[in-house]
Design an enzyme around this catalytic site. Structure first.
Site, PDB file in Angstrom:
ATOM      1  N   ASP A 422      -3.276 -13.975  45.227  1.00 19.01           N
ATOM      2  CA  ASP A 422      -3.427 -14.971  46.301  1.00 19.01           C
ATOM      3  C   ASP A 422      -3.144 -16.389  45.782  1.00 19.01           C
ATOM      4  OD1 ASP A 422      -4.268 -12.818  47.748  1.00 19.01           O
ATOM      5  OD2 ASP A 422      -6.370 -13.445  47.937  1.00 19.01           O
ATOM      6  N   ASP A 423      -2.947 -17.302  46.770  1.00 21.90           N
ATOM      7  CA  ASP A 423      -2.910 -18.758  46.609  1.00 21.90           C
ATOM      8  C   ASP A 423      -1.677 -19.286  45.883  1.00 21.90           C
ATOM      9  OD1 ASP A 423      -5.343 -18.670  47.879  1.00 21.90           O
ATOM     10  OD2 ASP A 423      -6.531 -18.990  46.059  1.00 21.90           O
ATOM     11  N   HIS A 473      -0.771 -16.084  53.356  1.00 18.82           N
ATOM     12  CA  HIS A 473      -2.221 -16.273  53.155  1.00 18.82           C
ATOM     13  C   HIS A 473      -2.660 -17.492  53.970  1.00 18.82           C
ATOM     14  CE1 HIS A 473      -5.964 -15.547  51.170  1.00 18.82           C
ATOM     15  NE2 HIS A 473      -5.960 -16.650  50.382  1.00 18.82           N
ATOM     16  N   HIS A 477      -4.608 -22.452  53.939  1.00 19.00           N
ATOM     17  CA  HIS A 477      -5.874 -21.850  53.483  1.00 19.00           C
ATOM     18  C   HIS A 477      -7.045 -22.293  54.346  1.00 19.00           C
ATOM     19  CE1 HIS A 477      -8.690 -20.009  50.595  1.00 19.00           C
ATOM     20  NE2 HIS A 477      -7.613 -19.423  50.049  1.00 19.00           N
ATOM     21  N   HIS A 574      -5.607 -13.691  41.588  1.00 18.08           N
ATOM     22  CA  HIS A 574      -5.007 -14.957  42.030  1.00 18.08           C
ATOM     23  C   HIS A 574      -3.949 -15.396  41.016  1.00 18.08           C
ATOM     24  CE1 HIS A 574      -8.899 -14.945  44.112  1.00 18.08           C
ATOM     25  NE2 HIS A 574      -8.353 -15.801  45.000  1.00 18.08           N
TER      26      HIS A 574
END
Length: 622
Positions: A422-423, A473, A477, A574
């Site tokens: 993620d991210d 995603h 965020h 991540h």
């Protein structure tokens, strides 16, 4: 064009067939009953003589010729004497002589249209209109000019012959044809001369008194032959008639025999396994009425299968020669095989309507995969009986609720794991992780932040180029009202915008439509947001193994979490959002060991493809 009155040609010596008939027709005895038949030559000579004198007599008594004579001379006393003698006797064998004598007698009288032959039989003259007013009146037939010219010539010839050595040249009856051939003229010049005495003797046999009109084909050719022709045309060949009758009787007999063989008066059939002898014409109803079989009639029932009328259904059910029948009037035949059983129920007539049921919504199960399953609209058929008025509902298509179903992948015996990050994209860390994955042939899924893609386009493109799956995603965020971690805090419009803008960022870099698989920030995806984003999302992905690398617990701790994975698990990590050096080091430790254990690393699309989400049972906690 041939004259329609003479189908065999004109009655002259030009036509041998008709000439022979001419001679034969004048070879019979007179109407007074002379029993002996003249010889052919005598009849021929007498007929010529009689015809010549009769023709002169007709001219003498016809007003048309009164006061006129050949070459200016008055009619001779001999001709008058012949005319008187002709009136005193009617026994000539020449019908034409009788006709001409009669025409001379009647003068201006109207022709009756009938003629009488030498035997006393009368026949209608089809040419009565042409023979009308033959005496003193002008003959109006299209052949009138020919008759007139021919009569003048004959009159002149007769006068010349009378003045000579008491012999006269008798001309043939004028032909009806428009012109005479050269052959006919030559024959006419060679005609036989007969004495005036013979002509007078022949004419004396003609009885003028009581003469009846002659005409038509019988008067022209001889009524005896005409009568025989009529008889032949009517009677036909008797032998042929007998043959036709015999053939007809034979065919009738053969047909009757075949019919009796195929349809005998009595025959045997098999009824419910029993051999029975039946009469011709027996029907299925007759068999039932006579008690050979006793089927029970079916009932007349309502739409709900309740009985309206007992025995109101089919009287029987039957299979005749392996074919189902229900018509009792069908006749049975030789060697038929029939099985008769009880009659079937008959349902009342009914109307049909359909009711549609919209699907509901439900959330069920637990697991790392949260997949949407579309609902199915239900269809219910409603039947309303025309007689009973009852209604019955029958489900045609069961309603199926739309479902947000959570479950874990069932990969069977395959050792597969889905690594997720993620991210990203993130400087340095994303490329380092891509290098380690390439080293061990692993595939992974990257859930990216939309507003970071523009900052690191090369890393984003590399993810796609090396066969990894690129998903969103969210756009930022869940910043703002979502407090950077929870979409459920946001309005529905904001939730939709977070997802759709993330899709657009991916498409702008890759040129392809983004995957509809997402991961919500913090895994916060429950409540109304599920149905708010249902039109935009196919699946929201959770995890089975949370490495908590975001808290930086150390590379070994992260590696141990990765190594705890089992087949079908989703591992959460991540590649951005901060310093991810521990995550990079943990991958260098864990991946070689997992490879040694026989594991393979797949994308989320590949893991979901192991099962059909619609058929998967909602997951439960282990």
């Amino acid at each position: 064009m041939p004259d329609q009155r003479y189908p065999n040609g004109s009655p002259s010596r030009n036509n041998p067939r008709s000439y022979r008939s001419y001679e034969e027709r004048y070879s019979y005895s007179t109407r007074e009953g002379a029993s002996s038949q003249r010889s052919r030559s005598s009849a021929y000579d007498d007929g010529r003589a009689s015809r010549a004198n009769s023709y002169e007599s007709a001219q003498a008594n016809n007003p048309r010729y009164s006061g006129r004579s050949s070459r200016g001379e008055s009619r001779s006393a001999g001709a008058d004497r012949v005319m008187v003698e002709s009136r005193s006797s009617y026994s000539s064998a020449n019908p034409r002589a009788r006709r001409d004598a009669y025409n001379a007698q009647v003068g201006d009288a109207q022709y009756s249209g009938l003629y009488t032959d030498q035997y006393g039989d009368q026949y209608s003259d089809p040419y009565a209109d042409r023979r009308a007013v033959r005496g003193g009146g002008q003959y109006s037939d299209r052949y009138a000019d020919r008759y007139a010219s021919a009569s003048s010539a004959d009159r002149r010839n007769a006068a010349r012959s009378a003045r000579s050595a008491r012999s006269v040249e008798v001309d043939e009856i004028p032909e009806i044809e428009a012109s005479e051939s050269a052959e006919a003229s030559a024959r006419r010049s060679a005609r036989t001369r007969v004495s005036r005495a013979e002509a007078a003797r022949a004419a004396s046999r003609a009885e003028v008194d009581g003469m009846k009109p002659l005409g038509g084909d019988a008067g022209r050719y001889g009524s005896a032959n005409y009568s025989s022709q009529r008889g032949r045309s009517r009677g036909g060949n008797p032998i042929s008639k007998v043959l036709v009758i015999m053939v007809a009787l034979a065919l009738f007999g053969a047909g009757f025999g075949i019919y009796n063989i195929v349809n005998p008066a009595q025959f045997e059939v098999s009824i419910n396994g029993m051999t029975k002898t039946l009469e011709r014409g027996t029907t299925i109803d007759d068999v039932i009425n006579e008690g050979v079989v006793s089927p029970v009639a079916g009932d007349f029932i309502a739409v709900d299968n309740s009985i309206i009328t007992e025995g109101g259904g089919d009287r029987f059910s039957a299979v005749l020669n392996e074919k189902e029948v229900i018509d009792g009037t069908i006749k049975l035949h030789k060697d038929d095989v029939i099985q008769v059983s009880d009659g079937k129920d008959i349902m009342e007539e009914y109307s049909v309507s359909e009711v549609y049921v919209d699907p509901g919504q439900s959330v069920a199960g637990v697991g790392s995969i949260h997949h949407y399953v579309d609902g199915v609209q239900g269809v219910t058929e409603v039947r309303t009986g025309a007689t009973s008025g009852l209604t019955v509902e029958t489900v045609i298509t069961p309603v199926s609720d739309a479902m947000y179903k959570s479950y874990n992948a069932d990969v069977g015996a395959d050792k597969v794991i889905a690594l997720t990050f993620d991210d990203g994209p993130w400087p340095e860390t994303t490329d380092q992780i891509l290098d380690i994955l390439a080293q061990y042939g692993a595939k992974a899924t990257f859930f990216t932040i939309g507003n970071q893609i523009d900052d690191y386009p090369e890393a984003t493109k590399r993810i796609v180029d090396e066969g990894h799956q690129l998903c969103t995603h969210t756009w930022d965020h869940a910043e703002g009202s979502g407090q950077g971690v929870n979409l459920t805090y946001m309005t529905a419009e904001e939730q939709i915008a977070e997802i759709t803008k993330g899709y657009e960022a991916i498409k702008a870099i890759t040129g392809q439509e983004a995957s509809r698989i997402i991961r919500a920030p913090g895994g916060n995806y429950s409540g109304d947001i599920v149905w708010t984003l249902a039109p935009y999302v196919d699946a929201e992905i959770g995890w089975n193994v949370d490495t908590q690398d975001w808290a930086r617990p150390g590379a070994d701790a992260i590696a141990q979490a990765i190594l705890s994975s089992e087949p079908g698990d989703v591992v959460h990590m991540h590649d951005g959002g901060g310093n991810r050096t521990q995550t990079v080091e943990a991958l260098r430790i864990a991946l070689p060991k997992l490879v040694e254990r026989g594991y393979k690393f797949v994308t989320m699309d590949e893991l979901i493809a192991y099962n059909d989400p619609a058929s998967m049972e909602p997951g439960t906690w282990n």
